[in-house]
Design a protein around this motif. Sequence first.
Motif, PDB file in Angstrom:
ATOM      1  N   ILE A  64       0.842  -1.202   0.000  1.00 38.26           N
ATOM      2  CA  ILE A  64       0.000   0.000   0.000  1.00 38.26           C
ATOM      3  C   ILE A  64       0.878   1.252   0.000  1.00 38.26           C
ATOM      4  CG2 ILE A  64      -1.638   1.355   1.381  1.00 38.26           C
ATOM      5  CD1 ILE A  64      -2.911  -1.405   2.157  1.00 38.26           C
ATOM      6  N   ASP A  65       1.956   1.265   0.784  1.00 39.58           N
ATOM      7  CA  ASP A  65       2.891   2.399   0.771  1.00 39.58           C
ATOM      8  C   ASP A  65       3.453   2.621  -0.631  1.00 39.58           C
ATOM      9  OD1 ASP A  65       2.578   2.782   3.509  1.00 39.58           O
ATOM     10  OD2 ASP A  65       4.454   1.768   4.033  1.00 39.58           O
ATOM     11  N   TYR A  66       3.815   1.535  -1.296  1.00 35.57           N
ATOM     12  CA  TYR A  66       4.349   1.609  -2.663  1.00 35.57           C
ATOM     13  C   TYR A  66       3.320   2.234  -3.597  1.00 35.57           C
ATOM     14  CZ  TYR A  66       5.635  -0.188  -7.305  1.00 35.57           C
ATOM     15  OH  TYR A  66       5.917  -0.313  -8.642  1.00 35.57           O
ATOM     16  N   TRP A  67       2.089   1.729  -3.548  1.00 32.02           N
ATOM     17  CA  TRP A  67       1.036   2.270  -4.413  1.00 32.02           C
ATOM     18  C   TRP A  67       0.806   3.754  -4.142  1.00 32.02           C
ATOM     19  CZ3 TRP A  67      -2.592  -2.369  -3.100  1.00 32.02           C
ATOM     20  CH2 TRP A  67      -2.327  -3.441  -3.957  1.00 32.02           C
ATOM     21  N   GLU A  68       0.702   4.113  -2.872  1.00 32.28           N
ATOM     22  CA  GLU A  68       0.425   5.507  -2.533  1.00 32.28           C
ATOM     23  C   GLU A  68       1.571   6.424  -2.956  1.00 32.28           C
ATOM     24  OE1 GLU A  68      -0.680   5.333   1.609  1.00 32.28           O
ATOM     25  OE2 GLU A  68      -2.735   4.737   1.098  1.00 32.28           O
ATOM     26  N   SER A  69       2.809   5.963  -2.839  1.00 36.87           N
ATOM     27  CA  SER A  69       3.924   6.805  -3.277  1.00 36.87           C
ATOM     28  C   SER A  69       3.905   6.982  -4.796  1.00 36.87           C
ATOM     29  CB  SER A  69       5.263   6.238  -2.801  1.00 36.87           C
ATOM     30  OG  SER A  69       5.601   5.055  -3.480  1.00 36.87           O
ATOM     31  N   LEU A  70       3.491   5.948  -5.538  1.00 35.66           N
ATOM     32  CA  LEU A  70       3.331   6.105  -6.988  1.00 35.66           C
ATOM     33  C   LEU A  70       2.313   7.205  -7.287  1.00 35.66           C
ATOM     34  CD1 LEU A  70       3.222   2.457  -8.392  1.00 35.66           C
ATOM     35  CD2 LEU A  70       4.960   4.181  -8.835  1.00 35.66           C
ATOM     36  N   GLY A  71       1.191   7.154  -6.589  1.00 38.61           N
ATOM     37  CA  GLY A  71       0.141   8.141  -6.814  1.00 38.61           C
ATOM     38  C   GLY A  71       0.573   9.557  -6.508  1.00 38.61           C
ATOM     39  N   ARG A  72       1.340   9.726  -5.444  1.00 35.01           N
ATOM     40  CA  ARG A  72       1.790  11.067  -5.040  1.00 35.01           C
ATOM     41  C   ARG A  72       2.993  11.541  -5.843  1.00 35.01           C
ATOM     42  NH1 ARG A  72       1.237   8.750  -0.104  1.00 35.01           N
ATOM     43  NH2 ARG A  72       3.486   8.421  -0.025  1.00 35.01           N
ATOM     44  N   GLU A  73       3.994  10.687  -5.964  1.00 34.72           N
ATOM     45  CA  GLU A  73       5.289  11.117  -6.495  1.00 34.72           C
ATOM     46  C   GLU A  73       5.424  10.910  -8.001  1.00 34.72           C
ATOM     47  OE1 GLU A  73       8.065   9.048  -3.946  1.00 34.72           O
ATOM     48  OE2 GLU A  73       6.897   9.674  -2.201  1.00 34.72           O
ATOM     49  N   HIS A  74       5.173   9.710  -8.468  1.00 39.59           N
ATOM     50  CA  HIS A  74       5.340   9.428  -9.896  1.00 39.59           C
ATOM     51  C   HIS A  74       4.370  10.256 -10.745  1.00 39.59           C
ATOM     52  CE1 HIS A  74       6.292   7.225 -13.534  1.00 39.59           C
ATOM     53  NE2 HIS A  74       5.005   7.013 -13.719  1.00 39.59           N
ATOM     54  N   TYR A  75       3.163  10.440 -10.235  1.00 36.91           N
ATOM     55  CA  TYR A  75       2.140  11.163 -10.986  1.00 36.91           C
ATOM     56  C   TYR A  75       1.980  12.617 -10.532  1.00 36.91           C
ATOM     57  CZ  TYR A  75       0.836   6.638 -12.886  1.00 36.91           C
ATOM     58  OH  TYR A  75       0.850   5.417 -13.529  1.00 36.91           O
ATOM     59  N   ALA A  76       3.000  13.202  -9.937  1.00 37.90           N
ATOM     60  CA  ALA A  76       2.897  14.565  -9.406  1.00 37.90           C
ATOM     61  C   ALA A  76       2.472  15.578 -10.475  1.00 37.90           C
ATOM     62  CB  ALA A  76       4.218  14.988  -8.763  1.00 37.90           C
ATOM     63  N   LYS A  77       3.044  15.516 -11.649  1.00 37.18           N
ATOM     64  CA  LYS A  77       2.682  16.452 -12.729  1.00 37.18           C
ATOM     65  C   LYS A  77       1.211  16.268 -13.115  1.00 37.18           C
ATOM     66  CE  LYS A  77       3.299  18.848 -16.781  1.00 37.18           C
ATOM     67  NZ  LYS A  77       1.951  19.281 -17.030  1.00 37.18           N
ATOM     68  N   HIS A 116      -5.524   2.835  -4.080  1.00 37.97           N
ATOM     69  CA  HIS A 116      -4.427   3.531  -3.412  1.00 37.97           C
ATOM     70  C   HIS A 116      -3.671   4.485  -4.330  1.00 37.97           C
ATOM     71  CE1 HIS A 116      -5.168   1.386   0.259  1.00 37.97           C
ATOM     72  NE2 HIS A 116      -5.252   0.271  -0.445  1.00 37.97           N
ATOM     73  N   ILE A 117      -3.426   4.079  -5.575  1.00 36.51           N
ATOM     74  CA  ILE A 117      -2.750   4.995  -6.502  1.00 36.51           C
ATOM     75  C   ILE A 117      -3.679   6.152  -6.845  1.00 36.51           C
ATOM     76  CG2 ILE A 117      -1.755   5.278  -8.807  1.00 36.51           C
ATOM     77  CD1 ILE A 117      -0.775   2.335  -8.575  1.00 36.51           C
ATOM     78  N   CYS A 118      -4.884   5.827  -7.297  1.00 35.55           N
ATOM     79  CA  CYS A 118      -5.840   6.887  -7.660  1.00 35.55           C
ATOM     80  C   CYS A 118      -6.265   7.696  -6.442  1.00 35.55           C
ATOM     81  CB  CYS A 118      -7.061   6.291  -8.354  1.00 35.55           C
ATOM     82  SG  CYS A 118      -6.699   5.576  -9.970  1.00 35.55           S
ATOM     83  N   GLY A 119      -6.373   7.023  -5.288  1.00 35.29           N
ATOM     84  CA  GLY A 119      -6.723   7.734  -4.062  1.00 35.29           C
ATOM     85  C   GLY A 119      -5.677   8.773  -3.700  1.00 35.29           C
ATOM     86  N   ALA A 120      -4.399   8.410  -3.815  1.00 38.12           N
ATOM     87  CA  ALA A 120      -3.316   9.361  -3.522  1.00 38.12           C
ATOM     88  C   ALA A 120      -3.291  10.490  -4.553  1.00 38.12           C
ATOM     89  CB  ALA A 120      -1.968   8.637  -3.484  1.00 38.12           C
ATOM     90  N   GLN A 121      -3.526  10.144  -5.823  1.00 41.91           N
ATOM     91  CA  GLN A 121      -3.595  11.177  -6.864  1.00 41.91           C
ATOM     92  C   GLN A 121      -4.746  12.130  -6.580  1.00 41.91           C
ATOM     93  OE1 GLN A 121      -3.342   8.131 -10.287  1.00 41.91           O
ATOM     94  NE2 GLN A 121      -2.792  10.110 -11.161  1.00 41.91           N
ATOM     95  N   ALA A 122      -5.901  11.561  -6.285  1.00 42.03           N
ATOM     96  CA  ALA A 122      -7.085  12.378  -6.025  1.00 42.03           C
ATOM     97  C   ALA A 122      -6.839  13.335  -4.863  1.00 42.03           C
ATOM     98  CB  ALA A 122      -8.289  11.476  -5.738  1.00 42.03           C
ATOM     99  N   GLU A 123      -6.280  12.812  -3.790  1.00 40.96           N
ATOM    100  CA  GLU A 123      -6.021  13.646  -2.623  1.00 40.96           C
ATOM    101  C   GLU A 123      -5.080  14.803  -2.978  1.00 40.96           C
ATOM    102  OE1 GLU A 123      -4.640  13.293   2.035  1.00 40.96           O
ATOM    103  OE2 GLU A 123      -4.476  11.532   0.747  1.00 40.96           O
ATOM    104  N   ALA A 124      -4.028  14.506  -3.724  1.00 47.05           N
ATOM    105  CA  ALA A 124      -3.067  15.542  -4.111  1.00 47.05           C
ATOM    106  C   ALA A 124      -3.699  16.596  -5.026  1.00 47.05           C
ATOM    107  CB  ALA A 124      -1.862  14.907  -4.802  1.00 47.05           C
TER     108      ALA A 124
END
Length: 155
Positions: free
Chosen positions: A27-40, A108-116
């Motif tokens: 889950i940490d891995y997925w969330e970091s992808l959502g926040r960091e990899h997809y930052a732009k 988790h990936i989309c959730g982190a993206q959405a939150e950001a």
Amino acid sequence: MSAPDFYFAINDIFRHIHDVHGKDRLIDYWESLGREHYAKRNTDWKTGGPEVVVNDWRNYFAKEPGAEVEVSYTNDEALLDIRVCPAIKHLRDQQRDIVPYFCEHCDHICGAQAEAAGYRFKRSGGMGSCRQRFIQLRHPNENCTGTAKNPTSTL
């Protein structure tokens, strides 16, 4: 590497991280992808609104072999109706053992993206078809569950 080869790889990566390091690390891995990899991408969504979110996903799924997806939006929501998930379809067609938590990567990936980006993410369904919603938050103190945060509250 073609998209179908990537589906094999991510299924195996998910299994490896889960089995070696545990579900919390996955889950940490997925969330970091959502926040960091997809930052732009997250910044584009935040500044562009639901229409930008929908166009982004439309372009994404247009490149995914076997995807059957309908996208739409309102003033405050982007909706993805994924009738055929290309990853699940390909893994099934190739008789691969799909990890039972595969679809949670979207949560988790989309959730982190959405939150950001100032949205709340919700998914219903899974393992081949689902509905995903990106709901724009209306109040700056609203959290991703849709309730207002009280910045002065203490525990």
